[in-house]
Design an enzyme around this catalytic site. Structure first.
Site, PDB file in Angstrom:
ATOM      1  N   TYR A 101       0.665  -1.605   0.302  1.00  0.00           N
ATOM      2  CA  TYR A 101      -0.082   0.134   0.010  1.00  0.00           C
ATOM      3  C   TYR A 101       1.175   1.395  -0.298  1.00  0.00           C
ATOM      4  O   TYR A 101       1.405   1.266   0.295  1.00  0.00           O
ATOM      5  CB  TYR A 101      -1.014   0.243   1.627  1.00  0.00           C
ATOM      6  CG  TYR A 101      -1.439   1.392   1.591  1.00  0.00           C
ATOM      7  CD1 TYR A 101      -2.673   1.036   0.479  1.00  0.00           C
ATOM      8  CD2 TYR A 101      -1.056   2.692   2.178  1.00  0.00           C
ATOM      9  CE1 TYR A 101      -3.306   2.546   0.854  1.00  0.00           C
ATOM     10  CE2 TYR A 101      -2.599   3.532   2.039  1.00  0.00           C
ATOM     11  CZ  TYR A 101      -2.795   3.759   1.657  1.00  0.00           C
ATOM     12  OH  TYR A 101      -3.870   4.732   1.155  1.00  0.00           O
ATOM     13  N   GLU A 189      -3.574   7.741  -4.715  1.00  0.00           N
ATOM     14  CA  GLU A 189      -3.443   5.786  -3.644  1.00  0.00           C
ATOM     15  C   GLU A 189      -3.314   4.947  -4.527  1.00  0.00           C
ATOM     16  O   GLU A 189      -3.735   5.072  -6.208  1.00  0.00           O
ATOM     17  CB  GLU A 189      -4.465   5.830  -2.944  1.00  0.00           C
ATOM     18  CG  GLU A 189      -4.861   4.780  -2.036  1.00  0.00           C
ATOM     19  CD  GLU A 189      -6.032   4.469  -1.169  1.00  0.00           C
ATOM     20  OE1 GLU A 189      -6.830   4.484  -1.734  1.00  0.00           O
ATOM     21  OE2 GLU A 189      -6.140   4.800   0.216  1.00  0.00           O
TER      22      GLU A 189
END
Ligand code: GDP
Ligand code: MN
Length: 398
Positions: A101, A189
Site C-alpha cells: 500500500y 493512492e
C-alpha cells in the site's frame, strides 16, 4: 475532482510510474475486441469512483473469452455502494507475488503532505490501520523541502517493504510524489502496489483526487478527465458559456440573476403551481450579476430548447446593472432568437431604473411576452399560462 482508476493510471504513466493500461469498454463486444492483443488471464474491473470494488465482486480475473463475456455482463450494471457500473477496464493480468500500500495525502492540519506505506496492502487499509497499526507507516513530508531520495527510501523501509525491492519501490514513490505535486492532487493512492513474480513494481490500482481550486491552472487536465456521463447535456452546454444551470423535473423555465433570487423564484413558482397539481420549475438558471444581452440570450436559448418547458419566467433584479440594460438584454436576446423564441415569457424586472426598463420592453412590442410588477404575481401568471397550455385547471376550478 476524483479520477476513475483508468484515468489515474493514465496520469501515473505520464510520470513514468510502472502500471498496466488496458482498454475502457462499455459492453461485451468491446471487451472481446479489447483482449485481441492481450494474453489471458485478463482482469475485468468496474470503473466507479468508490473503493472496495474487489470485495463487491466488481474485479474479476477472466481466463478465457467465455469468462470474459460472463464477467463483463455480470459487472456492467452492477450497483457498487450506490454507484452504477457503466464502464469497465479490461487490463492485462498480472502475476502478483506481494501486494503493498502506498499513498500521499494533503495533511491540512500539519500544512504538509503525509505519505503512508505498508507491506500489507491489497485489502482494506482501514482494517490494517485498526488491527495492525504497526504495519502502516505514516511519514510527514515538508512540501518546501520536497521528497528526496532519502525520504523515499525511508518511506518504503518504514512500510516494511522487503529490502531487495526497496530501491525500485523508492523510485515509484518519487514518481508518485511528482504526480501529487504537479497535478495539484489532494490524494494519490495506490492499493495495491504490487511486486510481480519477476520482481517488478507495478501500480495496478490508482485513486487520485485533483484539487478543484486548482482547475484554473490545469484546464486541459480537468477537461480530459471531467466525467459528464451523469450530467444533463444542457448543464454541460450551460457550463461552457459560464452559466449556472441545473435541470429540474418540472415545466416552467426559470431565469434569474443571483443564486438567492433564483432559489426564491423556484419556491414561488412551485407554490403558485401547486394548485394546478403538476406545475413546477424545470430548471435553476442563474445568469449572474452582469445580466448582459449575451448571457441572457445564451440562457434563453438553453431553456427554450428544453422540450419540458411550457413557459418561462424571467425574474431579474437590476442592481449595479440597471433595469434598462437588463431590459435591452432581454429584447436583444429575443430578437436574435427570432422564431425559435416561441414560448410564452413572463418578465418581472425590478430595481434600479425600473420604469425606464419596463418601457424598453413595452416599446419592443414582442409577441409571447407578459410583464409582471411583482415576483409572486409573475409566478401566478406563469403558472396559469403553463396550466392553459397543458389543459390543467386549478383546484378552484378556474
Ligand atoms: P479495489 O477493490 O476497488 O481496490 O480494486 P483493485 O484494483 O485494488 O483490485 C482488487 C484486488 O484484485 C487486488 O488487490 C488484487 O488482489 C486483485 N487483482 C487486481 N488486478 C489483478 C491482476 O492483474 N492479477 C491478479 N492475480 N489479481 C489482480
Ligand atoms: Mn484497490
Amino acid at each position: 475532482m476524483d479520477l476513475y482508476e483508468h484515468q489515474a493510471k493514465k496520469l501515473f504513466a505520464r510520470y513514468g510510474v510502472p502500471t498496466v493500461q488496458g482498454s475502457v469498454v462499455y459492453n461485451s463486444e468491446q471487451a472481446a475486441g479489447a483482449v485481441a492483443d492481450m494474453e489471458f488471464p485478463v482482469v475485468v474491473k468496474a470503473q466507479v469512483k468508490v473503493g472496495g470494488r474487489g470485495k463487491a465482486g466488481g474485479v474479476k480475473l477472466a481466463h478465457n473469452l467465455q469468462e470474459l463475456n460472463q464477467y463483463t455482463n455480470e459487472i456492467l450494471g452492477m450497483d457498487i455502494k450506490s454507484h452504477r457500473v457503466r464502464r469497465l477496464l479490461v487490463d492485462p493480468g498480472v502475476d502478483i507475488a506481494e501486494e503493498y500500500y502506498l499513498s500521499f495525502l494533503l495533511d491540512r492540519s500539519n500544512r504538509g503532505y503525509l505519505a503512508m506505506c505498508s507491506v500489507s496492502g491489497g485489502m482494506d487499509i482501514e482494517q490494517v490501520a485498526k488491527d495492525t497499526p504497526e504495519l502502516l507507516a505514516k511519514i510527514p513530508i515538508n512540501p518546501v523541502d520536497g521528497l528526496t531520495r532519502e525520504c523515499a527510501l525511508e518511506i518504503v523501509k518504514k512500510g516494511q517493504l522487503p529490502e531487495e525491492i526497496q530501491d525500485k519501490a523508492a523510485s515509484v514513490v518519487q514518481q508518485l510524489y511528482e504526480v501529487m505535486i504537479d497535478a495539484d492532487a489532494t490524494l494519490v493512492e495506490v492499493n495495491p502496489l504490487v511486486r510481480t513474480t519477476d520482481d517488478e513494481i507495478l501500480a495496478i490500482d490508482g485513486k487520485v483526487t485533483l484539487d478543484n481550486n486548482s482547475e484554473f491552472r490545469h484546464l486541459s487536465l480537468f477537461d480530459e478527465f471531467r466525467d459528464d456521463s451523469g450530467a444533463d447535456f444542457r448543464e454541460i452546454a450551460a457550463k461552457k458559456v459560464g452559466l449556472n444551470y441545473v435541470k429540474l423535473d418540472g415545466n416552467v423555465g426559470i431565469i434569474g440573476n443571483g443564486a438567492g433570487l433564483v432559489m426564491s423564484t423556484l419556491d414561488v413558482v412551485a407554490y403558485a403551481g401547486e394548485k394546478y397539481g403538476d406545475i413546477k420549475p424545470a430548471n435553476f438558471l442563474d445568469i449572474g450579476g452582469g445580466a448582459s444581452a449575451e448571457v441572457m440570450e445564451a440562457g434563453l436559448r438553453i431553456i427554450m430548447d428544453d422540450p419540458d418547458v411550457e413557459a418561462i419566467f424571467v425574474n431579474v433584479f437590476g442592481g449595479i446593472t440597471s433595469c434598462v440594460e437588463v431590459a435591452s438584454g432581454i429584447v436583444k436576446a429575443l430578437q436574435s432568437l427570432g422564431d425559435s423564441a416561441e414560448k410564452p415569457i413572463v418578465i418581472r424586472i425590478d430595481g434600479n431604473a425600473v420604469e425606464e426598463g419596463r418601457k424598453v420592453i413595452e416599446e419592443a412590442n414582442l409577441p409571447y411576452i407578459t410583464t409582471a410588477a411583482r415576483m409572486d404575481e409573475g409566478a401566478r401568471m406563469v403558472a396559469r399560462i403553463t396550466a392553459d397550455r397543458l389543459g390543467l385547471s386549478n383546484s378552484e376550478g378556474e
